[in-house]
Design a protein around this motif. Structure first.
Motif, PDB file in Angstrom:
ATOM      1  N   LEU A   1       0.630  -1.287   0.041  1.00 51.89           N
ATOM      2  CA  LEU A   1      -0.118   0.156   0.341  1.00 51.89           C
ATOM      3  C   LEU A   1       1.164   1.319  -0.162  1.00 51.89           C
ATOM      4  N   PRO A   2       2.196   1.275   0.376  1.00 52.45           N
ATOM      5  CA  PRO A   2       3.093   2.976   0.916  1.00 52.45           C
ATOM      6  C   PRO A   2       3.051   2.898  -0.733  1.00 52.45           C
ATOM      7  N   ALA A   3       3.864   2.111  -1.501  1.00 45.96           N
ATOM      8  CA  ALA A   3       4.120   2.151  -3.260  1.00 45.96           C
ATOM      9  C   ALA A   3       3.341   2.947  -3.663  1.00 45.96           C
ATOM     10  N   TYR A   4       1.938   1.300  -3.365  1.00 51.94           N
ATOM     11  CA  TYR A   4       0.532   1.995  -4.567  1.00 51.94           C
ATOM     12  C   TYR A   4       0.488   3.630  -3.894  1.00 51.94           C
ATOM     13  N   PHE A   5       0.520   4.053  -2.890  1.00 57.60           N
ATOM     14  CA  PHE A   5      -0.212   5.798  -2.414  1.00 57.60           C
ATOM     15  C   PHE A   5       0.450   6.913  -3.735  1.00 57.60           C
ATOM     16  N   ASP A   6       1.958   5.949  -3.052  1.00 52.33           N
ATOM     17  CA  ASP A   6       3.125   7.161  -3.492  1.00 52.33           C
ATOM     18  C   ASP A   6       2.916   7.321  -5.146  1.00 52.33           C
ATOM     19  N   GLN A   7       2.947   5.994  -5.389  1.00 52.16           N
ATOM     20  CA  GLN A   7       3.243   6.304  -7.226  1.00 52.16           C
ATOM     21  C   GLN A   7       1.526   6.628  -7.416  1.00 52.16           C
ATOM     22  N   HIS A   8       0.682   6.851  -6.762  1.00 55.78           N
ATOM     23  CA  HIS A   8      -0.398   7.834  -7.608  1.00 55.78           C
ATOM     24  C   HIS A   8      -0.670   8.904  -6.758  1.00 55.78           C
ATOM     25  N   LEU A   9      -0.746   9.255  -6.206  1.00 56.31           N
ATOM     26  CA  LEU A   9      -0.628  10.812  -5.181  1.00 56.31           C
ATOM     27  C   LEU A   9       0.280  11.242  -5.235  1.00 56.31           C
ATOM     28  N   ARG A  10       1.424  11.085  -5.437  1.00 59.58           N
ATOM     29  CA  ARG A  10       2.261  12.483  -5.266  1.00 59.58           C
ATOM     30  C   ARG A  10       2.690  12.395  -6.822  1.00 59.58           C
ATOM     31  N   PRO A  11       2.191  11.812  -7.559  1.00 58.98           N
ATOM     32  CA  PRO A  11       2.854  12.144  -9.160  1.00 58.98           C
ATOM     33  C   PRO A  11       1.603  13.239  -9.554  1.00 58.98           C
TER      34      PRO A  11
END
Length: 148
Positions: free
Chosen positions: A59-69
């Motif tokens: 989940l943290p990677a998914y969160f980062d891959q979608h919300l940061r961009p």
């Protein structure tokens, strides 16, 4: 986990929709408020993510891959338009908003007011910083308010 991923996807998609419907600075502000609302509804999520349960590992990677961009795009557009400071890192901003939405602070409306203060801080000095960073001129960051 699928529900959480769908909510992350919806929050990320909101960045594109808001960018199409509003000026860059307003789109950024609206998205940050939406993100804060998303975080506020996930009060137990931080504990779950750090629980050691392998079900939460991705989940943290998914969160980062979608919300940061999504945030980076809004932030870049708003900075290019001179509506916010250009020296803000999207990852730091995500963490700042998340910290404002702490689960131990349940006062009504507090997180929303603090996110508005953060947004005002992003706007403060935006024009002066844009002039200094890319359009020539001298460094007048502290002098433009009082005439100097």
């Amino acid at each position: 986990m699928a529900v959480f991923r769908n909510e992350v996807d919806a929050c990320a998609e909101a960045a594109r929709v808001l960018a199409a419907e509003h000026a860059p600075g307003e789109a950024l502000a609206r998205w940050l408020r939406r993100y804060a609302g998303f975080i506020a509804t996930k009060r137990g999520l931080a504990a779950a993510l750090h629980s050691g349960d392998p079900a939460f590992d991705a989940l943290p990677a998914y969160f980062d891959q979608h919300l940061r961009p999504a945030l980076a795009s809004l932030l870049e557009s708003a900075a290019a338009a001179g509506e916010v400071r250009a020296d803000v890192d999207p990852n730091e901003l995500l963490h700042a908003v998340a910290n404002l939405c702490r689960p131990d602070d349940d006062r009504s409306g507090h997180a929303g007011r603090m996110v508005d203060v953060l947004i005002d801080g992003l706007r403060y000095g935006a024009d002066a910083r844009a002039a200094v960073s890319g359009h020539g001129g001298n460094d007048d960051r502290g002098d433009h308010a009082g005439g100097g």
